[in-house]
Design a protein around this motif. Sequence first.
Motif, PDB file in Angstrom:
ATOM      1  N   LYS A 118      11.509   5.262 -17.185  1.00 37.56           N
ATOM      2  CA  LYS A 118      12.543   5.888 -18.003  1.00 37.56           C
ATOM      3  C   LYS A 118      12.753   7.342 -17.585  1.00 37.56           C
ATOM      4  O   LYS A 118      13.683   7.991 -18.053  1.00 37.56           O
ATOM      5  N   ARG A 119      11.859   7.837 -16.737  1.00 38.51           N
ATOM      6  CA  ARG A 119      12.002   9.187 -16.189  1.00 38.51           C
ATOM      7  C   ARG A 119      12.556   9.097 -14.772  1.00 38.51           C
ATOM      8  O   ARG A 119      12.691   8.021 -14.202  1.00 38.51           O
ATOM      9  N   SER A 120      12.861  10.242 -14.201  1.00 36.63           N
ATOM     10  CA  SER A 120      13.339  10.257 -12.816  1.00 36.63           C
ATOM     11  C   SER A 120      12.207   9.791 -11.893  1.00 36.63           C
ATOM     12  O   SER A 120      11.031  10.008 -12.183  1.00 36.63           O
ATOM     13  N   PRO A 121      12.541   9.131 -10.779  1.00 40.54           N
ATOM     14  CA  PRO A 121      11.502   8.610  -9.886  1.00 40.54           C
ATOM     15  C   PRO A 121      10.628   9.725  -9.316  1.00 40.54           C
ATOM     16  O   PRO A 121      11.124  10.714  -8.788  1.00 40.54           O
ATOM     17  N   GLY A 157       0.804  -1.217   0.000  1.00 39.92           N
ATOM     18  CA  GLY A 157       0.000   0.000   0.000  1.00 39.92           C
ATOM     19  C   GLY A 157       0.833   1.261   0.000  1.00 39.92           C
ATOM     20  O   GLY A 157       0.329   2.339  -0.333  1.00 39.92           O
ATOM     21  N   ALA A 158       2.093   1.149   0.388  1.00 39.83           N
ATOM     22  CA  ALA A 158       3.007   2.295   0.371  1.00 39.83           C
ATOM     23  C   ALA A 158       4.352   1.829  -0.171  1.00 39.83           C
ATOM     24  O   ALA A 158       5.384   1.944   0.477  1.00 39.83           O
ATOM     25  N   HIS A 159       4.322   1.306  -1.375  1.00 43.75           N
ATOM     26  CA  HIS A 159       5.535   0.762  -1.993  1.00 43.75           C
ATOM     27  C   HIS A 159       6.518   1.890  -2.300  1.00 43.75           C
ATOM     28  O   HIS A 159       6.111   3.007  -2.616  1.00 43.75           O
ATOM     29  N   PRO A 160       7.821   1.628  -2.211  1.00 43.13           N
ATOM     30  CA  PRO A 160       8.797   2.652  -2.612  1.00 43.13           C
ATOM     31  C   PRO A 160       8.552   3.106  -4.048  1.00 43.13           C
ATOM     32  O   PRO A 160       7.942   2.397  -4.851  1.00 43.13           O
ATOM     33  N   VAL A 161       9.041   4.282  -4.376  1.00 42.52           N
ATOM     34  CA  VAL A 161       8.898   4.806  -5.741  1.00 42.52           C
ATOM     35  C   VAL A 161       9.929   4.093  -6.612  1.00 42.52           C
ATOM     36  O   VAL A 161      11.011   4.613  -6.932  1.00 42.52           O
ATOM     37  N   ALA A 162       9.598   2.876  -6.959  1.00 37.69           N
ATOM     38  CA  ALA A 162      10.457   1.984  -7.744  1.00 37.69           C
ATOM     39  C   ALA A 162       9.581   0.857  -8.255  1.00 37.69           C
ATOM     40  O   ALA A 162       8.567   0.517  -7.628  1.00 37.69           O
ATOM     41  N   PRO A 163       9.921   0.259  -9.402  1.00 38.17           N
ATOM     42  CA  PRO A 163       9.084  -0.826  -9.914  1.00 38.17           C
ATOM     43  C   PRO A 163       9.068  -2.023  -8.977  1.00 38.17           C
ATOM     44  O   PRO A 163      10.088  -2.401  -8.410  1.00 38.17           O
ATOM     45  N   LEU A 164       7.890  -2.609  -8.812  1.00 34.60           N
ATOM     46  CA  LEU A 164       7.742  -3.847  -8.052  1.00 34.60           C
ATOM     47  C   LEU A 164       8.294  -4.983  -8.905  1.00 34.60           C
ATOM     48  O   LEU A 164       7.786  -5.262  -9.994  1.00 34.60           O
ATOM     49  N   ASN A 215      -8.841  10.042 -10.727  1.00 34.53           N
ATOM     50  CA  ASN A 215      -7.937  10.003 -11.874  1.00 34.53           C
ATOM     51  C   ASN A 215      -6.496   9.982 -11.368  1.00 34.53           C
ATOM     52  O   ASN A 215      -6.116  10.758 -10.489  1.00 34.53           O
ATOM     53  N   VAL A 216      -5.696   9.081 -11.930  1.00 37.30           N
ATOM     54  CA  VAL A 216      -4.277   8.951 -11.567  1.00 37.30           C
ATOM     55  C   VAL A 216      -3.445   9.145 -12.819  1.00 37.30           C
ATOM     56  O   VAL A 216      -3.787   8.634 -13.895  1.00 37.30           O
ATOM     57  N   GLY A 217      -2.353   9.880 -12.708  1.00 35.94           N
ATOM     58  CA  GLY A 217      -1.482  10.062 -13.861  1.00 35.94           C
ATOM     59  C   GLY A 217      -0.248  10.859 -13.510  1.00 35.94           C
ATOM     60  O   GLY A 217      -0.049  11.280 -12.363  1.00 35.94           O
ATOM     61  N   MET A 218       0.588  11.078 -14.502  1.00 32.80           N
ATOM     62  CA  MET A 218       1.807  11.842 -14.321  1.00 32.80           C
ATOM     63  C   MET A 218       1.454  13.260 -13.872  1.00 32.80           C
ATOM     64  O   MET A 218       0.535  13.882 -14.409  1.00 32.80           O
TER      65      MET A 218
END
Length: 525
Positions: A488-491, A317-324, A513-516
Motif C-alpha cells: 500500500k506504500r510506494s515500492p 533470490g533477487a525478485h523485483p520490488v513487487a509482490p510475487l 533483522n529485516v523491516g521497513m
Amino acid sequence: MRGGGGAGDKPPANGMHGGAAHGASGCVKAKSSFLYGILLYVVLPVLFMYMVIVAISPIYNPRCSPEGAGAMVHFVVANPNASSSNGSMVSPPPPMVSADEAPTGLRHIVFGIGASSALWESRKEYIKLWWRPGRMRGFVWMDKPVDEFYSKSSRTGLPAIMVSSDTSKFPYTHGAGSRSALRISRIVSESYRLGLPGVRWFVMGDDDTVFLPENLVHVLSRYDHTQPYYIGSPSESHIQNLIFSYGMAFGGGGFAISRALAEELAKMQDGCLHRYPALYGSDDRIHACMSELGVPLTRHPGFHQCDLWGDVLGLLGAHPVAPLVTLHHLDFLEPVFPATPSRAGALRRLFDGPVRLDSAAVAQQSVCYDPEQQWTVSVSWGFAVMVVRGVLSPREMETPVRSFLNWYRRADYTAYSFNTRPVARQPCQKPHVYYMRESRMDRRRNETVTEYERHRVKQPPCRWRIADPAALLDHVVVHKKPDPDLWKRSPRRNCCKVLSSPKKGKDRSMTINVGMCREGEFAKV
C-alpha cells in the motif's frame, strides 16, 4: 317537626355515631388531596418528560430509520464514558459502503484453470497448494470428465470441474500446436457467461500455475474493475517474446481480465477466433482479441511464466520490488528447496510457512553487510539467504544471477528479457546459499522468525584472507515483523541489519533483522 327532615330520613341513634362519621369523612378528603398532589407534581412531569424523549430520541422513536438507530448505537459504543449532560449524544452516521464500493477481495475473483485429463493426476497437487475451499471461486476447465467431476469440490480440496464446450466449429491450422488452445482461450468468456454475482476479475492460469492469492488481491485492488484491464507479464525469454509478443500476457504465468473487459470479450471472441486460425496457443489468441478491442497489456512483474530450466535461485533470490503473484512451469524447474525430494513438497513448505505468515513479503530482497567478517548478505525473505565474501554493491546484488538456463537450455546471457549476471565473476565470490528450513510466529514479540540452513555444495578454492562463510556459518536466523500494508506504500526494498555474527569456534549462526527502512537508513556500501 316534619320540617326538620324528610319522610325517609333516619336520624342517628346517638351523638357519638354522628361524630365518628364526620371524622372518617375528613380522613378520606386528606388522602384524596395527597393522591392528587402526587399525580400533579410527580406523575405528570414524568409522563411529560417521557413524551419529550419519545419525540426526540432516535432510539425510542419507532419511526426512526435503521441507519439512525445504528448511528446512535455506534456513538454509544464508541463513547462509553460520555456524560448524559452532553448537549447532543447523536453523532453523524458513518458513510454507508455499498457492495460495489467495498475493497476488492478473494470473493470478487473467479479463477479459470486450463487443464487436461492426461496430466491431471500430477498437476492437481499444485492446485491444492494454493486453493482455499470455501473462500475462493473458480473452475478447472477440462477436455473431458475426470473422477473429481462427479464429486463435490468441498471434498476434493479443489475447484469445481467443468468440461469446456465444443470448439469443432472453429478453424485451427497451426501445424505444431494443439486444438486444445481453442477451448482454453475461451475459458474467460465461458466463465463470464455463468453469470456469477459480484465478480470483478476473471483470472486465468494453467494447472501447473501456483498463485499467491493475497498478493494477487493486492495487485488487482489497485485497478478499477469497471474499466477494461488486461494484466499480466510477458515471458522471461527474449526469443519467446519475439516469436509471440512483448505485449502479450503469457497464459501459464497467469493474467487477469476486468469484468468490463470480460463482457466485451465474450461478445466478440467467437468471431475473433475465426479470424486467427494460424496462431499457436491460447494466450496469443487472447492477445489478438485484445488488440482488436484496443486494450494493451498492463504489465506486472509479479506474474512469472518461468520460461527457464534448472535452479530458480537467481529469479527468486533477487525478485523485483513487487509482490510475487505466480510461478509456472514448475515441472521444468528444480524444487525451490533443493533438499526436498518433490517439487510440490518444497512448495508446501513455502505455503505452510512464509506465505501463511506474511504473504506480501515472500521473496522480497534486502541487502546489508557484515562489517566484522567483510561479507555481503542478501535476504530473500522466506526463501533463501546468500552470503558473499567481500563487498558487492546493492546495484549488483539486485541483479539476478544466472543459476538457470534459458528456455532453449542454453547458457546464453542475451536470451533473457531482463538483466542477469554471472553466478560469480571471481571464484572467491561464489555465493554461499542458506535455504529456508523453518518458520514461525513469535506471538510475544509479534514478529516472524525464519531459519535458514546452509546448502552444502563444493566451493571453488579461494586464497582470500576474508573468512570463508562455509568455515564459520551454518545457520541464519531472520527476525521480521509482519507487514500486510507493504504494497500500500510506494515500492521500496526493506532494509536489513546483521545483529550478530558468527565467531570462530563458537556459535555458527548469524542473526539478521529485516523491516521497513527507518529515516536515513539505506544499504550503505
